[in-house]
Design an enzyme around this catalytic site. Structure first.
Site, PDB file in Angstrom:
ATOM      1  N   HIS A   1       0.849  -1.207   0.000  1.00  0.00           N
ATOM      2  CA  HIS A   1       0.000   0.000   0.000  1.00  0.00           C
ATOM      3  C   HIS A   1       0.874   1.242   0.000  1.00  0.00           C
ATOM      4  O   HIS A   1       2.090   1.151   0.103  1.00  0.00           O
ATOM      5  CB  HIS A   1      -0.993  -0.027   1.167  1.00  0.00           C
ATOM      6  CG  HIS A   1      -0.393   0.116   2.533  1.00  0.00           C
ATOM      7  ND1 HIS A   1       0.421  -0.844   3.097  1.00  0.00           N
ATOM      8  CD2 HIS A   1      -0.485   1.113   3.458  1.00  0.00           C
ATOM      9  CE1 HIS A   1       0.777  -0.447   4.308  1.00  0.00           C
ATOM     10  NE2 HIS A   1       0.259   0.742   4.554  1.00  0.00           N
TER      11      HIS A   1
ATOM     12  N   HIS B   1       1.483   3.960   1.906  1.00  0.00           N
ATOM     13  CA  HIS B   1       2.063   4.739   3.008  1.00  0.00           C
ATOM     14  C   HIS B   1       3.600   4.789   2.914  1.00  0.00           C
ATOM     15  O   HIS B   1       4.242   3.798   2.568  1.00  0.00           O
ATOM     16  CB  HIS B   1       1.619   4.161   4.358  1.00  0.00           C
ATOM     17  CG  HIS B   1       0.174   4.444   4.670  1.00  0.00           C
ATOM     18  ND1 HIS B   1      -0.569   3.684   5.544  1.00  0.00           N
ATOM     19  CD2 HIS B   1      -0.654   5.409   4.209  1.00  0.00           C
ATOM     20  CE1 HIS B   1      -1.800   4.172   5.608  1.00  0.00           C
ATOM     21  NE2 HIS B   1      -1.873   5.214   4.807  1.00  0.00           N
TER      22      HIS B   1
ATOM     23  N   ASP C   1       6.022   4.692   5.003  1.00  0.00           N
ATOM     24  CA  ASP C   1       6.854   3.736   5.746  1.00  0.00           C
ATOM     25  C   ASP C   1       6.916   2.381   5.033  1.00  0.00           C
ATOM     26  O   ASP C   1       7.608   1.475   5.490  1.00  0.00           O
ATOM     27  CB  ASP C   1       6.378   3.586   7.208  1.00  0.00           C
ATOM     28  CG  ASP C   1       4.984   3.013   7.352  1.00  0.00           C
ATOM     29  OD1 ASP C   1       4.057   3.496   6.685  1.00  0.00           O
ATOM     30  OD2 ASP C   1       4.807   2.054   8.152  1.00  0.00           O
ATOM     31  N   HIS C   2       6.203   2.251   3.893  1.00  0.00           N
ATOM     32  CA  HIS C   2       6.248   1.024   3.089  1.00  0.00           C
ATOM     33  C   HIS C   2       6.838   1.258   1.693  1.00  0.00           C
ATOM     34  O   HIS C   2       7.118   0.300   0.981  1.00  0.00           O
ATOM     35  CB  HIS C   2       4.840   0.422   2.953  1.00  0.00           C
ATOM     36  CG  HIS C   2       4.241   0.087   4.284  1.00  0.00           C
ATOM     37  ND1 HIS C   2       4.034  -1.197   4.710  1.00  0.00           N
ATOM     38  CD2 HIS C   2       3.854   0.883   5.318  1.00  0.00           C
ATOM     39  CE1 HIS C   2       3.536  -1.188   5.944  1.00  0.00           C
ATOM     40  NE2 HIS C   2       3.414   0.076   6.331  1.00  0.00           N
TER      41      HIS C   2
ATOM     42  N   HIS D   1      -7.432  -0.638   5.518  1.00  0.00           N
ATOM     43  CA  HIS D   1      -6.395   0.275   6.020  1.00  0.00           C
ATOM     44  C   HIS D   1      -6.196   1.406   5.002  1.00  0.00           C
ATOM     45  O   HIS D   1      -6.211   2.578   5.351  1.00  0.00           O
ATOM     46  CB  HIS D   1      -5.110  -0.522   6.233  1.00  0.00           C
ATOM     47  CG  HIS D   1      -3.943   0.282   6.696  1.00  0.00           C
ATOM     48  ND1 HIS D   1      -3.881   0.857   7.954  1.00  0.00           N
ATOM     49  CD2 HIS D   1      -2.771   0.599   6.081  1.00  0.00           C
ATOM     50  CE1 HIS D   1      -2.721   1.503   8.076  1.00  0.00           C
ATOM     51  NE2 HIS D   1      -2.034   1.357   6.958  1.00  0.00           N
TER      52      HIS D   1
ATOM     53  N   ASP E   1      -0.177  -3.792   6.318  1.00  0.00           N
ATOM     54  CA  ASP E   1      -0.821  -3.243   7.520  1.00  0.00           C
ATOM     55  C   ASP E   1      -2.289  -3.650   7.612  1.00  0.00           C
ATOM     56  O   ASP E   1      -3.111  -2.924   8.180  1.00  0.00           O
ATOM     57  CB  ASP E   1      -0.739  -1.705   7.515  1.00  0.00           C
ATOM     58  CG  ASP E   1       0.654  -1.190   7.809  1.00  0.00           C
ATOM     59  OD1 ASP E   1       1.555  -1.996   8.103  1.00  0.00           O
ATOM     60  OD2 ASP E   1       0.836   0.047   7.733  1.00  0.00           O
TER      61      ASP E   1
ATOM     62  N   HIS F   1       4.503  -4.662  10.860  1.00  0.00           N
ATOM     63  CA  HIS F   1       4.899  -3.967  12.100  1.00  0.00           C
ATOM     64  C   HIS F   1       4.969  -4.940  13.273  1.00  0.00           C
ATOM     65  O   HIS F   1       4.191  -5.909  13.332  1.00  0.00           O
ATOM     66  CB  HIS F   1       3.892  -2.867  12.470  1.00  0.00           C
ATOM     67  CG  HIS F   1       3.899  -1.694  11.537  1.00  0.00           C
ATOM     68  ND1 HIS F   1       4.698  -0.588  11.716  1.00  0.00           N
ATOM     69  CD2 HIS F   1       3.194  -1.469  10.398  1.00  0.00           C
ATOM     70  CE1 HIS F   1       4.482   0.281  10.738  1.00  0.00           C
ATOM     71  NE2 HIS F   1       3.572  -0.224   9.917  1.00  0.00           N
TER      72      HIS F   1
HETATM   73 FE    FE Z   1       2.802   0.858   8.143  1.00  0.00          FE
HETATM   74 ZN    ZN Z   2       0.124   1.737   6.556  1.00  0.00          ZN
END
Ligand code: FE
Ligand code: ZN
Length: 256
Positions: free
Chosen positions: A52, A54, A56-57, A108, A130, A168
């Protein structure tokens, strides 16, 4: 095949699979830990799978593509670092001789996907980003509770022995909430003790398994009578299955 969670930021894992020659990684929010691992294992990056949009990915994708020429795969409908191959439900990403089938799991984010391989070292394996966490699930930033419930139902239908690779390390905080929801669940108490031991020495609690998650994850158990009763103690107006699931997620959002 080696399966390795590379820690990134405070609690992300960038999952790596390698066969001693080639590697793939999932959701590289940072290129640095991946580049270090490639050098340490002496392997060449072949593919990057993204679940996805975001940061942080995704934030390490461009640097890794540039450094290695790896092929990038990602969801159909999300903003992604271009160029990449976009995959919809049922389509596949292939690397290291493995075939990963895409399962669309909105909730999400609106276009979140998961990657499922029928056999890695003899057992199925899921990269779920996530969407599903051990003892928890992702926050509903873009999707509805009905969408997330359907997405989790699709994942929960996978085989018991499926290795669950979440993005995570949220297990201990998720377990505190799960135990508030199901104080009488003995499997949950056992797992919490095991997870505490692992985290005491900074070891990952992942991968989990689908059998374990179906026994201990309240978000896969929202139709269980004990869970329904607990949720109605938080929100007495919750009745139908989507309403119960929505209230459970809201309870978790407020839980400290
Ligand atoms: Fe994340
Ligand atoms: Zn995420």
């Amino acid at each position: 095949m080696k399966l390795i969670p590379l820690p990134a930021f405070t609690d992300n894992y960038i999952w790596m699979l390698h066969d001693g020659h080639h590697a793939l990684v999932v959701d590289p929010g940072d290129a640095q830990p991946v580049l270090e691992a490639l050098a340490r294992f002496g392997v060449q990056l072949q593919a990057i799978l993204v679940t996805h949009h975001h940061p942080d990915h995704t934030a390490g994708v461009a640097a890794l593509r540039q450094a290695t020429g790896a092929a990038v795969y990602g969801p159909q409908r999300e903003a992604m670092p271009e160029p990449l191959t976009r995959l919809a439900q049922g389509q596949q990403a292939s690397s290291l001789g493995l075939h990963f089938q895409v399962i669309e799991v909105p909730g999400h984010t609106a276009g979140h996907i998961a990657y499922y391989c029928a056999a890695v070292n003899g057992a199925p394996l899921l990269f779920c980003g996530d969407t599903l966490f051990s003892a928890g699930c992702g926050r509903l930033f873009e999707g509805t509770p009905a969408q997330m419930l359907a997405s989790l139902d699709a994942l929960a239908a996978l085989p018991d022995e499926t290795q669950i690779c979440c993005a995570h390390e949220y297990t201990l905080s998720n377990l505190r909430f799960a135990r508030a929801v199901e104080p009488a669940n003995a499997a949950l108490a056992d797992y919490a003790a095991a997870a505490e031991r692992l985290r005491a020495t900074q070891q990952p609690t992942l991968p989990s398994s689908m059998l374990l998650e179906r026994r201990i994850n309240p978000f896969l158990r929202s139709r269980e009578p004990d869970v329904i009763r607990s949720v109605q103690g938080f929100d007495a107006s919750a009745h139908d299955e989507v309403g119960i699931f929505a209230a459970l997620r809201e309870w978790k959002n407020q839980f400290r």
